[in-house]
Design an enzyme around this catalytic site. Sequence first.
Site, short mmCIF file in Angstrom:
data_model
loop_
_atom_site.label_atom_id
_atom_site.label_comp_id
_atom_site.label_asym_id
_atom_site.label_seq_id
_atom_site.Cartn_x
_atom_site.Cartn_y
_atom_site.Cartn_z
N LEU A 116 28.90 76.87 143.50
CA LEU A 116 29.28 77.58 142.28
C LEU A 116 30.65 78.24 142.39
O LEU A 116 30.97 78.83 143.41
CB LEU A 116 28.21 78.63 141.95
CG LEU A 116 26.79 78.10 141.82
CD1 LEU A 116 25.83 79.23 141.46
CD2 LEU A 116 26.69 76.97 140.81
N GLY B 248 33.89 78.97 137.18
CA GLY B 248 33.55 78.17 136.00
C GLY B 248 32.06 78.21 135.73
O GLY B 248 31.61 78.52 134.61
N HIS B 249 31.26 77.93 136.77
CA HIS B 249 29.80 78.03 136.62
C HIS B 249 29.39 79.44 136.21
O HIS B 249 28.55 79.63 135.34
CB HIS B 249 29.10 77.73 137.94
CG HIS B 249 29.33 76.35 138.48
ND1 HIS B 249 30.17 76.08 139.53
CD2 HIS B 249 28.81 75.15 138.11
CE1 HIS B 249 30.16 74.79 139.79
NE2 HIS B 249 29.35 74.19 138.94
#
Lengths: 278, 278
Positions: free
Chosen positions: A29, A32-33
């Site tokens: 992760l 963005g995630h």
Amino acid sequence: MEIITDIASLRTRLKRESSIALVPTMGNLHQGHLSLVQLAQQHAGCTVVSIFVNRLQFAPHEDFDRYPRTQTTDCHLLEQLGVEIVFLPDEKELYPVPQEFQLLLPAVADTLEGQFRPGFFRGVAIIVLKLFNIVQPHIAIFGKKDYQQLHLMQKMGQQLNLPIEIMAGETVRAEDGLALSSRNSYLSESQRQQASHLFRTLFHVKQKIEQGDHNLRLLEERAKCELAKQGWKVDYIALQQRKTLLPANTSDTDLVILGAGWLGQTRLIDNLEIALTL
Amino acid sequence: MEIITDIASLRTRLKRESSIALVPTMGNLHQGHLSLVQLAQQHAGCTVVSIFVNRLQFAPHEDFDRYPRTQTTDCHLLEQLGVEIVFLPDEKELYPVPQEFQLLLPAVADTLEGQFRPGFFRGVAIIVLKLFNIVQPHIAIFGKKDYQQLHLMQKMGQQLNLPIEIMAGETVRAEDGLALSSRNSYLSESQRQQASHLFRTLFHVKQKIEQGDHNLRLLEERAKCELAKQGWKVDYIALQQRKTLLPANTSDTDLVILGAGWLGQTRLIDNLEIALTL
């Protein structure tokens, strides 16, 4: 935060939730995630983040084996955000037998990413459908970074009458414009310098169009040359209609420019939405 | 009883139900359907019967246009049974645009019915999946009369992780053994006399096997000849494993004999479960 690895326990746990958002990920992760997770949290009482590196969406020659797996760090990040549930199944849990039921996708799935990664969207579609049926979320979040994937998941939702709102999250970028991606970690230091040229090239086309240059095919060709000059092996640069992802022409107003290419052994993609003023 | 024709209204109506059973039908209801409805009512607080003649499961040369449509009588019968909801959508409601997302099915879908009706199960699978996503039932009932369909729907439930119990209802027969079917209405009086030979032939094989005759392939061949003598054009007679629907052999204990054939322009199917004692 609860980390749940089996389907039965997840279903039992979710029975008491009246509003569930799902963020399907392959882990590793980055910001963005995490921005997708934060979007999910704004729209549901219970956020489920799934982490599963889905073999079915990798071609045999692709990077399934070396895809970065960082589950401990991932869970730590999600706990800090206040996520309720991480769903962390293994392959046996999701594919106890060979997956014989698959999805046949619309023709647009064979273009762009689908042309260069045959079977990719078929693999994405089946794992997403399975996760939807397991989690039964009210909302599912997909990033605009994977624009064609988002498009197909929205279309799947409509065509299969899924009772799920498919929501889009904005792409998060590094300071030099490079879209955040787990695959950025494959880049050498010099490749990392070259990498931002994908964004810069797409952004240049966007500016040109918004300034009134409507020679779409010519703009595509020039962008490919520009990227090649910067050391990229280009798969495609394509100006498409946002609504259909078919090639755009100058009578369209809502466009998206999508690009994909290689720096050494690493394949990166990016896209930008463009408003064409007639 | 409420008759609902659009998806949005149905979803709103079903929000207040905690236990829903779905019986998907193509209408022209007979006692076979009604027994499925009664099974549904035993297992859920709210029974939804859908009536939709699904063009996608008919080949171009098949009987889509002449398939019997008797919605007024159907609704009357369902009301008498105390059904809560009939879902009666038109084609535009379920297929507002061409259905581009379809399902790829396991190899067994290309055998038996699938061999003689190419595309049939693909059409069944997509409409059932759509109805599942619209109704979100806890239980769905399928008749054993369409044994291969039941098998595939159970497999679809497992492989797509559907949160739905697929339940089987027994075949209902006329006094002479003929399985009830909407297509029986196509038969002339003399064909109706011949029709029970399908059941009789299957039953004869079942008896032979249960009496110890384990020459499965020979029994199939003799049954085909027997039916042909009775004026049938036989598509197949097949002794399969109940669990896989693959051809059975004498080491299997749970068998099913399936048969399909034509009387004039009318195609009928039937099957019987058989216990092979080793």
